[in-house]
Design an enzyme around this catalytic site. Sequence first.
Site, mmCIF file in Angstrom:
data_model
loop_
_atom_site.group_PDB
_atom_site.id
_atom_site.type_symbol
_atom_site.label_atom_id
_atom_site.label_comp_id
_atom_site.label_asym_id
_atom_site.label_seq_id
_atom_site.Cartn_x
_atom_site.Cartn_y
_atom_site.Cartn_z
ATOM 1 N N ARG A 78 0.807 -1.225 0.000
ATOM 2 C CA ARG A 78 0.000 0.000 0.000
ATOM 3 C C ARG A 78 0.839 1.273 0.000
ATOM 4 N NH1 ARG A 78 -2.120 -4.164 2.678
ATOM 5 N NH2 ARG A 78 -4.332 -4.622 2.372
ATOM 6 N N HIS A 103 -1.049 -2.472 -4.446
ATOM 7 C CA HIS A 103 -0.480 -3.345 -5.479
ATOM 8 C C HIS A 103 -0.466 -2.723 -6.874
ATOM 9 C CE1 HIS A 103 -0.001 -6.345 -2.513
ATOM 10 N NE2 HIS A 103 -1.174 -6.946 -2.606
ATOM 11 N N HIS A 174 2.696 -12.780 -5.702
ATOM 12 C CA HIS A 174 1.669 -12.874 -4.664
ATOM 13 C C HIS A 174 1.111 -14.295 -4.569
ATOM 14 C CE1 HIS A 174 -1.520 -11.596 -1.989
ATOM 15 N NE2 HIS A 174 -1.150 -10.326 -2.088
ATOM 16 N N ASP A 245 -1.381 -9.567 8.503
ATOM 17 C CA ASP A 245 -1.225 -8.894 7.215
ATOM 18 C C ASP A 245 -0.201 -7.794 7.449
ATOM 19 O OD1 ASP A 245 -1.392 -8.068 4.624
ATOM 20 O OD2 ASP A 245 -3.445 -7.315 4.734
ATOM 21 N N GLU A 307 5.212 -12.714 0.815
ATOM 22 C CA GLU A 307 5.622 -11.842 -0.279
ATOM 23 C C GLU A 307 6.919 -11.105 0.073
ATOM 24 O OE1 GLU A 307 2.120 -9.267 -1.026
ATOM 25 O OE2 GLU A 307 1.179 -10.669 0.371
#
Length: 343
Positions: A78, A103, A174, A245, A307
């Site tokens: 982000r 992304h 991803h 996350d 990732e």
Amino acid sequence: MLEHHVQGTAPDGLPFNLFTLQNAQGMRAQFTDWGATWTSCRVLVNGELREVLLGCKLEEYPVQQAYLGVSVGRYANRIANAQFTLNDKTVALTANQGKHQLHGGVNGFDKRRWALEKCGENFVCFSLHSADGDQGFPGNVDVMVTYTLTEDNSVKIEYTGKSDQDTPLNLTNHAYFNLNDAQHGKDVREHLLQLNADYFLPVDSEGIPNAPLKAVDGTSFDFRREKSIGADFLKEEQQLTNGYDHSFLLSGEPQKTAAILTALDRSLRLEISTSQPALQVYTGNYLGGTPNRNGGAYADYAGIALETQALPDTPNHPEWQHYGGITKAMIAYCHCTKFKFVQ
């Protein structure tokens, strides 16, 4: 061994190109030029090929919202308020997650056909041109991704690029992994995880960093020793994001071991090494409803994305830019990550 065939129709009206690599051990990895996507990874376990990568039917890749296996760019993760300041100039980006950019924007690298640059018995290489102003980013950028299947059951992913202006550049794959059941998506929180990271980055409920890097010691984010993903689930900062996350700042030298993911029954483990400075751990908190290969849908927590990348929102944080995330004009960008599957 390399196999190539075409199938279906992509959004540009042309068929998808599918490339399948196989090594002497029988491991098979498949890729498509739409989004330079890693669509399948099957490893021989106890005499049977096991799918370890979440995926969907080919025609559903352009419409699924979970970024299954895609190449992400220009900037993975982000950028707050879809803007940043670079060289004393404020740059406005296309927003695609509320007021933020995620992304790479509305038409990021995952939503385009990449050109086949070259291929061989154990590799396939795709390229993409991103024009100055693409999704608001400055500079003409040319990038390539090379997928290589090695004889030690590793998929090696190398991203390279160059820009004619200073610009944010942060490329990643991803992929979502489930080492026990990627076909149906058995709850991945039963997997074991170990991370080579002493610090993580707190974020708010929208995934935007809202504090400095924080030591993992004494928190639910401490994976320095192997533990079940579910052991400390939904504690502390995780409550804002429905699970993990978060970005972890990796320790050690370049091409360091970043993570080890182990199946519940220990039948298979995944060892990840990378030149990237950080690792985003996403436990599929909002995967529910994402199409799978069987005509059904995955549930939340069906897979884990690991990732390798720069820290999120780095364009708005000069204090993190020494870790990467901003590429200078005409200076080569190059990062490599290896996903090794071990029984």
